[in-house]
Design an enzyme around this catalytic site. Structure first.
Site, PDB file in Angstrom:
ATOM      1  N   ARG A  54      -7.680  -0.418   0.791  1.00 29.72           N
ATOM      2  CA  ARG A  54      -8.167  -1.668   0.189  1.00 29.72           C
ATOM      3  C   ARG A  54      -8.502  -1.472  -1.290  1.00 29.72           C
ATOM      4  NH1 ARG A  54     -12.848  -2.010   4.557  1.00 29.72           N
ATOM      5  NH2 ARG A  54     -11.212  -0.901   5.666  1.00 29.72           N
TER       6      ARG A  54
ATOM      7  N   ASP B   4      -2.608  10.244   3.402  1.00 27.04           N
ATOM      8  CA  ASP B   4      -4.015   9.865   3.540  1.00 27.04           C
ATOM      9  C   ASP B   4      -4.757  10.903   4.378  1.00 27.04           C
ATOM     10  OD1 ASP B   4      -6.446   8.620   3.699  1.00 27.04           O
ATOM     11  OD2 ASP B   4      -5.792   6.997   5.033  1.00 27.04           O
TER      12      ASP B   4
ATOM     13  N   ASP C 142       1.542   6.349   5.395  1.00 32.03           N
ATOM     14  CA  ASP C 142       0.568   5.421   4.809  1.00 32.03           C
ATOM     15  C   ASP C 142       1.088   4.716   3.550  1.00 32.03           C
ATOM     16  OD1 ASP C 142      -1.858   4.233   5.387  1.00 32.03           O
ATOM     17  OD2 ASP C 142      -3.043   5.634   4.186  1.00 32.03           O
TER      18      ASP C 142
ATOM     19  N   LYS D  89     -10.346  12.954   7.532  1.00 38.65           N
ATOM     20  CA  LYS D  89      -9.903  12.584   8.881  1.00 38.65           C
ATOM     21  C   LYS D  89      -9.884  13.819   9.783  1.00 38.65           C
ATOM     22  CE  LYS D  89      -6.765   8.755   7.700  1.00 38.65           C
ATOM     23  NZ  LYS D  89      -7.485   7.698   8.421  1.00 38.65           N
TER      24      LYS D  89
ATOM     25  N   LYS E  28       0.850  -1.193   0.000  1.00 41.64           N
ATOM     26  CA  LYS E  28       0.000   0.000   0.000  1.00 41.64           C
ATOM     27  C   LYS E  28       0.881   1.238   0.000  1.00 41.64           C
ATOM     28  CE  LYS E  28      -3.291   2.667   2.868  1.00 41.64           C
ATOM     29  NZ  LYS E  28      -4.234   2.651   4.006  1.00 41.64           N
TER      30      LYS E  28
END
Ligand code: BES
Ligand code: MN
Ligand code: ZN
Length: 485
Positions: free
Chosen positions: A340, A259, A277, A266, A254
């Site tokens: 994902r 992010d 990340d 967030k 990943k």
């Protein structure tokens, strides 16, 4: 990475700024023991030096010791062969970490087995790391220990231990450097360029797909996550294919270079940690480099799924439906479950190489941190895949915990209008993320490693400094070593 030198000289004869020695718990009233150097044992007793694992005591050199000072390293046992190798790595890593700003240290382990010496040396090499790339003289940066001399009675064994420790520390440092690089400087295309530079002198072939090729290739997950940023996504493929290969492993990492959560933004507090990340991508890149440097007889095909998750005007909306690389449709109910999405597309390509084993590494879920804490990685996937990683972790010493998938969580991932939703129920979040990924690996033997907890740390310990840890690199490389036999 410090320069590693091997010598067969006596510990008392080595010219260094500091001589590192293990401090053993005394078996009698004589106080703590420095094997074969009783005069230092007496000094240690005089200052009540702690023999607890990782405790450090710095002393001026005793008479007859050529080094300018001595650093006694508690190992928490009465004999070196009673110490777990990972505890030795930790203790000697803590020692070299404390020596930032020092030029030259020597490491002596009188009477140690080759295995114990190798572990201490590995830890010492891992601990000699500092990220000073962005500090000016104004903040008086302390650079990592520059030179580490290891004292070994058997020169050949010492040299092979030093070579291996050198490669391990090198690839862990590559990961840490990438992860520690601030997100304004490391964006998807910059990461792809770093991958090319880092592999330029190695037998590794690199292919980079840009945003246009990703759109044409049907990588809906990566394109969707990347579309909110002015800095477009990339998919990097690395191939290490030695002539005498004993098997094949595919790796997926990943690589979210930052992010923000996207439109599902967030909270501000701690968001800066999301510079880490891309740790999974940095890990699998470094492990691939390690395989090439060690000349392992195993084919490694590696995918770095790189995107920046930003809430720009072009960003995907919660509720958008995208078509993934394998044709599966996914409704993006939460744009912060972006890992994902990029991983799924890369997993489809990785599975298509028909590897004996597929391993993915990702800072995937906060739920993994809640479940396992900040030092332990979760390992999911097929039973065989999990076992391969756990066996390698046994050899590397890194902490992993198995998380088999419960059956009932799959149905929560059914989409309302699409095949899948990118989020399930909140409880068991690390597992639902893994179950989502499972939809994209087909029948491949597979391990999914969630390093959301251990990848990045606010507190240093053992051989681990603040910031990027490089955790899981040594274990993934150990899997590759086991598959090369
Ligand atoms: N990158 C985060 C996961 C993360 C959290 C990594 C803490 C390191 C430390 C990931 O993209 C994320 O935001 N996951 C969400 C998923 C949720 C929206 C289903 C999470 O864990 O909250
Ligand atoms: Mn996220
Ligand atoms: Zn993320």
């Amino acid at each position: 990475m410090p320069e590693l030198i091997v010598t067969t000289a006596a510990p008392t004869d080595v010219d260094a700024d500091v001589l590192l020695l293990p401090l053993l718990a005394g078996a009698d009233d004589a106080g703590p023991l420095v094997p074969q150097m009783p005069e230092l044992g007496a000094l240690a007793a005089a200052v009540d030096a702690s023999t607890d694992a990782g405790e450090l005591t710095r002393l001026p050199a005793a008479e007859g010791v050529r080094a300018r000072s001595v650093l006694l390293v508690g190992v928490g046992a009465e004999a070196l062969d009673e110490v777990d190798p990972e505890d030795l790595r930790m203790a000697f890593g803590a020692a070299t970490r404390s020596l930032a700003g020092t030029d030259h240290a020597a490491l002596a382990l009188p009477g140690a087995s080759d295995e114990q010496r190798a572990a201490a040396l590995e830890g010492a090499a891992l601990g000699a790391y500092a990220f000073t790339a962005h500090r000016t003289e104004a903040s008086s940066p302390k650079t990592a220990l520059a030179t580490l001399t290891v004292i070994a009675s058997d020169e050949a064994a010492g040299k092979s231990a030093a070579e291996r420790a050198g490669v391990l520390a090198d690839v862990v440092a590559i990961t840490r450097d990438l992860v520690n690089t601030p997100p304004n400087l490391l964006y998807p295309d910059a990461f792809a360029a770093r991958a090319q530079e880092l592999t330029a002198d190695l037998p590794i072939e690199v292919t980079v797909l840009d945003e246009k090729q990703l759109a044409e290739g049907g990588y809906g997950g990566i394109v969707g996550v990347g579309q909110g940023s002015t800095r477009p996504p990339r998919l990097v493929r690395l191939s290490y294919a030695p002539a005498n290969s004993h098997g094949s492993v595919a790796l997926v990492g990943k690589g979210i270079t930052f992010d923000t959560g996207g439109i599902s933004l967030k909270p501000a507090k701690g968001m800066d940690d999301m510079t880490s990340d891309m740790s999974g991508a940095a890990t699998v890149l470094a492990a691939t480099i390690g395989a090439a440097k060690l000349g392992l007889d195993v084919t490694v095909t590696t995918f770095l799924a790189l995107a920046e998750n930003m809430p720009g005007g072009g960003a995907q909306r919660p509720g958008d439906v995208v078509t993934m690389r394998n044709g599966t449709t996914v409704e993006v109910l939460n744009t912060d479950a972006e890992g994902r999405m990029v991983m799924a597309d890369a997993l489809v390509d990785a599975a298509a190489t028909e590897p004996d084993l597929l391993i993915d590494v990702a800072t995937l879920t906060g739920a993994a941190v809640v479940a396992l804490g900040t030092r332990t990685a979760g390992v999911m996937g097929t039973e065989g895949g999990r076992e391969s990683v756990l066996a390698a972790a046994d050899a590397s010493g890194e902490p992993f915990w198995p998380l088999p998938f419960p059956k009932e969580l799959r149905k929560d991932l059914n989409g309302r209008v699409a095949d899948l939703s990118n989020i399930g129920d909140r409880p068991g979040g690390a597992l639902s993320a893994g179950i989502f990924l499972r939809e994209f690996v087909g029948e491949t033997e597979w391990a999914h490693i969630d390093i959301a907890g251990p990848a990045f740390t606010a507190k240093p310990w053992g051989y681990t400094s603040v910031g990027a840890t490089g955790m899981s690199v040594r274990t993934v490389l150990a899997v590759l070593e086991q598959r090369a036999r």
